[in-house]
Scaffold this motif. Structure first.
Motif, PDB file in Angstrom:
ATOM      1  N   LYS A 151      33.385  11.219 -36.537  1.00  0.00           N
ATOM      2  CA  LYS A 151      32.168  11.832 -37.729  1.00  0.00           C
ATOM      3  C   LYS A 151      32.228  10.988 -39.600  1.00  0.00           C
ATOM      4  O   LYS A 151      33.038  10.238 -39.479  1.00  0.00           O
ATOM      5  CB  LYS A 151      33.726  12.769 -38.062  1.00  0.00           C
ATOM      6  CG  LYS A 151      33.764  13.268 -36.810  1.00  0.00           C
ATOM      7  CD  LYS A 151      33.400  14.692 -36.185  1.00  0.00           C
ATOM      8  CE  LYS A 151      33.782  15.222 -35.022  1.00  0.00           C
ATOM      9  NZ  LYS A 151      34.000  14.223 -33.906  1.00  0.00           N
ATOM     10  N   THR A 154      29.757  14.657 -46.496  1.00  0.00           N
ATOM     11  CA  THR A 154      29.105  14.301 -47.339  1.00  0.00           C
ATOM     12  C   THR A 154      29.787  13.578 -48.633  1.00  0.00           C
ATOM     13  O   THR A 154      30.735  14.799 -48.839  1.00  0.00           O
ATOM     14  CB  THR A 154      27.941  14.676 -47.852  1.00  0.00           C
ATOM     15  OG1 THR A 154      27.397  15.185 -45.626  1.00  0.00           O
ATOM     16  CG2 THR A 154      27.022  15.327 -48.868  1.00  0.00           C
ATOM     17  N   THR A 203      33.456  15.195 -52.270  1.00  0.00           N
ATOM     18  CA  THR A 203      33.488  15.406 -49.859  1.00  0.00           C
ATOM     19  C   THR A 203      33.355  16.816 -50.600  1.00  0.00           C
ATOM     20  O   THR A 203      33.944  17.935 -50.297  1.00  0.00           O
ATOM     21  CB  THR A 203      34.441  14.569 -49.180  1.00  0.00           C
ATOM     22  OG1 THR A 203      35.197  13.289 -50.021  1.00  0.00           O
ATOM     23  CG2 THR A 203      33.591  14.772 -48.241  1.00  0.00           C
ATOM     24  N   THR A 204      32.516  17.101 -49.621  1.00  0.00           N
ATOM     25  CA  THR A 204      31.499  18.600 -49.881  1.00  0.00           C
ATOM     26  C   THR A 204      31.622  19.167 -48.288  1.00  0.00           C
ATOM     27  O   THR A 204      31.962  20.423 -48.353  1.00  0.00           O
ATOM     28  CB  THR A 204      30.264  18.535 -50.502  1.00  0.00           C
ATOM     29  OG1 THR A 204      29.221  17.618 -49.437  1.00  0.00           O
ATOM     30  CG2 THR A 204      30.089  18.541 -51.834  1.00  0.00           C
ATOM     31  N   ARG A 205      31.463  18.080 -47.644  1.00  0.00           N
ATOM     32  CA  ARG A 205      31.495  18.802 -45.768  1.00  0.00           C
ATOM     33  C   ARG A 205      31.256  17.440 -44.601  1.00  0.00           C
ATOM     34  O   ARG A 205      31.067  16.118 -45.598  1.00  0.00           O
ATOM     35  CB  ARG A 205      30.416  19.762 -45.108  1.00  0.00           C
ATOM     36  CG  ARG A 205      28.566  19.133 -45.268  1.00  0.00           C
ATOM     37  CD  ARG A 205      27.752  20.293 -44.625  1.00  0.00           C
ATOM     38  NE  ARG A 205      28.857  20.497 -43.698  1.00  0.00           N
ATOM     39  CZ  ARG A 205      28.499  21.999 -42.637  1.00  0.00           C
ATOM     40  NH1 ARG A 205      27.707  22.543 -44.248  1.00  0.00           N
ATOM     41  NH2 ARG A 205      28.125  22.336 -41.679  1.00  0.00           N
ATOM     42  N   ASN A 207      30.077  16.484 -41.429  1.00  0.00           N
ATOM     43  CA  ASN A 207      28.704  16.622 -41.287  1.00  0.00           C
ATOM     44  C   ASN A 207      27.977  17.527 -39.712  1.00  0.00           C
ATOM     45  O   ASN A 207      27.766  18.165 -39.904  1.00  0.00           O
ATOM     46  CB  ASN A 207      27.412  15.688 -41.409  1.00  0.00           C
ATOM     47  CG  ASN A 207      27.743  15.333 -43.288  1.00  0.00           C
ATOM     48  OD1 ASN A 207      27.842  16.253 -43.868  1.00  0.00           O
ATOM     49  ND2 ASN A 207      27.876  14.075 -42.893  1.00  0.00           N
ATOM     50  N   GLU A 210      30.753  22.767 -38.228  1.00  0.00           N
ATOM     51  CA  GLU A 210      29.981  24.290 -38.846  1.00  0.00           C
ATOM     52  C   GLU A 210      31.026  24.475 -40.199  1.00  0.00           C
ATOM     53  O   GLU A 210      32.545  24.161 -40.271  1.00  0.00           O
ATOM     54  CB  GLU A 210      30.018  25.636 -37.732  1.00  0.00           C
ATOM     55  CG  GLU A 210      29.590  25.448 -36.584  1.00  0.00           C
ATOM     56  CD  GLU A 210      28.089  26.015 -37.036  1.00  0.00           C
ATOM     57  OE1 GLU A 210      27.929  26.395 -37.574  1.00  0.00           O
ATOM     58  OE2 GLU A 210      27.099  24.991 -36.276  1.00  0.00           O
ATOM     59  N   LYS A 211      30.612  25.176 -41.049  1.00  0.00           N
ATOM     60  CA  LYS A 211      30.491  25.456 -42.598  1.00  0.00           C
ATOM     61  C   LYS A 211      32.431  25.224 -42.491  1.00  0.00           C
ATOM     62  O   LYS A 211      32.886  24.674 -43.205  1.00  0.00           O
ATOM     63  CB  LYS A 211      30.412  25.840 -43.254  1.00  0.00           C
ATOM     64  CG  LYS A 211      30.575  26.160 -45.242  1.00  0.00           C
ATOM     65  CD  LYS A 211      29.978  26.712 -45.071  1.00  0.00           C
ATOM     66  CE  LYS A 211      30.373  26.819 -46.748  1.00  0.00           C
ATOM     67  NZ  LYS A 211      31.805  26.668 -47.261  1.00  0.00           N
ATOM     68  N   GLY A 212      32.874  26.904 -41.715  1.00  0.00           N
ATOM     69  CA  GLY A 212      33.705  27.259 -41.525  1.00  0.00           C
ATOM     70  C   GLY A 212      35.488  25.981 -40.741  1.00  0.00           C
ATOM     71  O   GLY A 212      35.915  26.031 -41.562  1.00  0.00           O
ATOM     72  N   GLU A 213      34.623  25.544 -40.015  1.00  0.00           N
ATOM     73  CA  GLU A 213      35.311  24.355 -39.052  1.00  0.00           C
ATOM     74  C   GLU A 213      35.084  22.609 -39.945  1.00  0.00           C
ATOM     75  O   GLU A 213      36.444  22.728 -40.861  1.00  0.00           O
ATOM     76  CB  GLU A 213      34.581  23.616 -38.284  1.00  0.00           C
ATOM     77  CG  GLU A 213      34.337  25.014 -37.389  1.00  0.00           C
ATOM     78  CD  GLU A 213      33.538  24.265 -36.026  1.00  0.00           C
ATOM     79  OE1 GLU A 213      33.365  24.824 -34.451  1.00  0.00           O
ATOM     80  OE2 GLU A 213      32.663  23.074 -36.438  1.00  0.00           O
ATOM     81  N   SER A 214      34.050  21.887 -40.940  1.00  0.00           N
ATOM     82  CA  SER A 214      34.495  21.439 -41.615  1.00  0.00           C
ATOM     83  C   SER A 214      35.920  21.971 -43.091  1.00  0.00           C
ATOM     84  O   SER A 214      36.061  21.166 -43.766  1.00  0.00           O
ATOM     85  CB  SER A 214      32.909  21.553 -42.455  1.00  0.00           C
ATOM     86  OG  SER A 214      32.835  20.564 -43.833  1.00  0.00           O
ATOM     87  N   ASP A 215      35.461  22.835 -43.593  1.00  0.00           N
ATOM     88  CA  ASP A 215      36.043  24.231 -44.744  1.00  0.00           C
ATOM     89  C   ASP A 215      37.346  23.761 -44.039  1.00  0.00           C
ATOM     90  O   ASP A 215      38.798  22.786 -45.182  1.00  0.00           O
ATOM     91  CB  ASP A 215      35.958  24.577 -45.257  1.00  0.00           C
ATOM     92  CG  ASP A 215      34.373  25.066 -45.749  1.00  0.00           C
ATOM     93  OD1 ASP A 215      33.815  24.393 -45.820  1.00  0.00           O
ATOM     94  OD2 ASP A 215      34.169  26.419 -46.127  1.00  0.00           O
TER      95      ASP A 215
END
Ligand code: SIN
Length: 275
Positions: A151, A154, A203-205, A207, A210-215
Motif C-alpha cells: 500500500k 499520499t 498523510t491524506t489518504r 491510495n 476507497e475514501k471511507g476505507e482509507s479514512d
C-alpha cells in the motif's frame, strides 16, 4: 587535553537515549561515529549543555548529511538551512503541534532533524514526544503487515503550510507546496528494519482504498503508531539538543507553556526517497 568518554543512556528499551561526552560543536570522527551509531540504534538521541552558534549548528548537522531547506518557513537572514522554532505570548499555534515525521510531503523527505533550544519555558513544559515507527510496525499482526506491504499513501503539504507563515511576512498565494506518494511501510536504508510511514499531519489518504476505507485505516494507523508504549518524552533544559531520525520516528511538540517563551533553531538533514 584528554577527551571525555562517551556514555549512552537509553530512555526506554524501544526508543531514545541520552548521549554524554559529545560536544556537537567540536565532534571528531569517533564522536560522530558514536552519535551516528546511537541514532541508528535508539532512533532519537539527546545531548545536554551544548554551545553552538548558527554556523556550528549547521556544521554539526552537515556531519550527518546535506542540509534541507524548508518549503515554507522563512529562515533567519543568510541562513536558509535554519528553521526557527519559537513560541511566545503572541503565538497562535506552534510548529509540530500534531504527530508527524518532518516534511513527509517531500519526494525525498528529510532523514533527520537536529533541534537546539536555548530558551525553555519558565516553570517547565514544552517537552517533545517521540514514537518509534519500528515498534509500531513490529506490533502489527502478520495479516495486517501483509495487507500493508504493497500500500502507498499520499502526503501533502498544502493543508499544513498554506498561510501558515503569513504572520512572518510570507505571501504564499503563488506557491505550490509538495505532495508525494510514499509506501505505507518503509525499509530503513541503514538498519534494514521496517517501520510505519504515515502520520496525522501530512498523510491524506491510502491510495489503493476507497475514501471511507482509507479514512478508517489511516485513523487506526495514526493512533496505533503513536501508542504510549512506543514513545519516549524529552524534557528540555537550556542548551539541550535533540537529534531524531525521521525515517523511523514521529514526534510532536507539547504546547502547554503559553504564554511563556520557548526558542531555538532546527537544522534538517536531507533524506532519500522512501522504499
Ligand atoms: C518540530 O521540529 O516539529 C518541532 C519540535 C519541537 O519544537 O519540539
Amino acid at each position: 587535553m584528554a577527551k571525555n568518554s562517551i556514555e549512552i543512556k537509553p530512555l526506554t528499551p524501544r526508543i531514545g537515549a541520552e548521549v554524554f561526552g559529545v560536544d556537537l560543536a567540536n565532534m571528531d570522527d569517533a564522536d560522530f561515529k558514536a552519535a551516528h551509531d546511537a541514532l541508528m540504534h535508539h532512533q532519537v538521541i539527546f545531548f545536554r549543555d551544548q554551545n553552538m552558534d548558527v554556523d556550528q549548528h549547521k556544521a554539526a548537522g552537515r556531519r550527518f548529511g546535506e542540509l534541507h531547506i524548508h518549503p515554507g518557513s522563512p529562515p533567519p537572514d543568510g541562513h536558509p538551512e535554519i528553521l526557527i522554532i519559537h513560541a511566545d505570548e503572541n503565538s497562535k499555534r506552534i510548529a509540530g503541534e500534531k504527530w508527524h515525521s518532518d516534511v513527509s510531503c517531500d519526494a525525498e523527505p528529510p532523514m533527520g532533524s537536529m533541534l537546539y533550544l536555548w530558551t525553555i519555558p519558565e516553570g517547565g513544559g514544552g517537552d517533545t514526544l517521540f514514537a518509534s515507527q519500528y515498534a509500531a510496525y513490529e506490533a502489527l499482526s502478520e495479516p495486517m503487515k501483509e495487507f500493508l506491504a504493497d500500500k502507498t499513501a499520499t502526503h501533502s503539504g498544502e493543508h499544513v503550510y498554506r498561510g501558515r507563515y503569513n504572520h512572518r511576512g510570507i505571501d504564499d498565494r503563488d506557491k505550490v507546496y509538495p505532495e508525494s506518494i510514499h509506501p505505507v511501510v518503509r525499509t530503513h536504508p541503514v538498519t534494514g528494519r521496517k517501520g510505519l510511514y504515515v502520520n496525522s499531519t501530512f498523510t491524506t489518504r491510502i491510495n489503493e482504498l476507497e475514501k471511507g476505507e482509507s479514512d478508517a485505516l489511516l485513523g487506526f494507523l495514526c493512533s496505533h503508531s503513536t501508542r504510549l508504549d512506543f514513545q519516549c518524552r524529552f524534557r528540555w533544559e537550556r542548551n539541550s539538543v535533540a537529534l531524531w531520525d525521521n525515517r523511523c520516528v514521529q514526534h510532536t511538540a507539547m504546547w502547554d507553556y503559553f504564554p511563556q517563551v520557548r526558542s531555538g533553531h532546527r537544522v534538517t538533514i536531507k533524506g532519500d526517497r522512501p522504499v
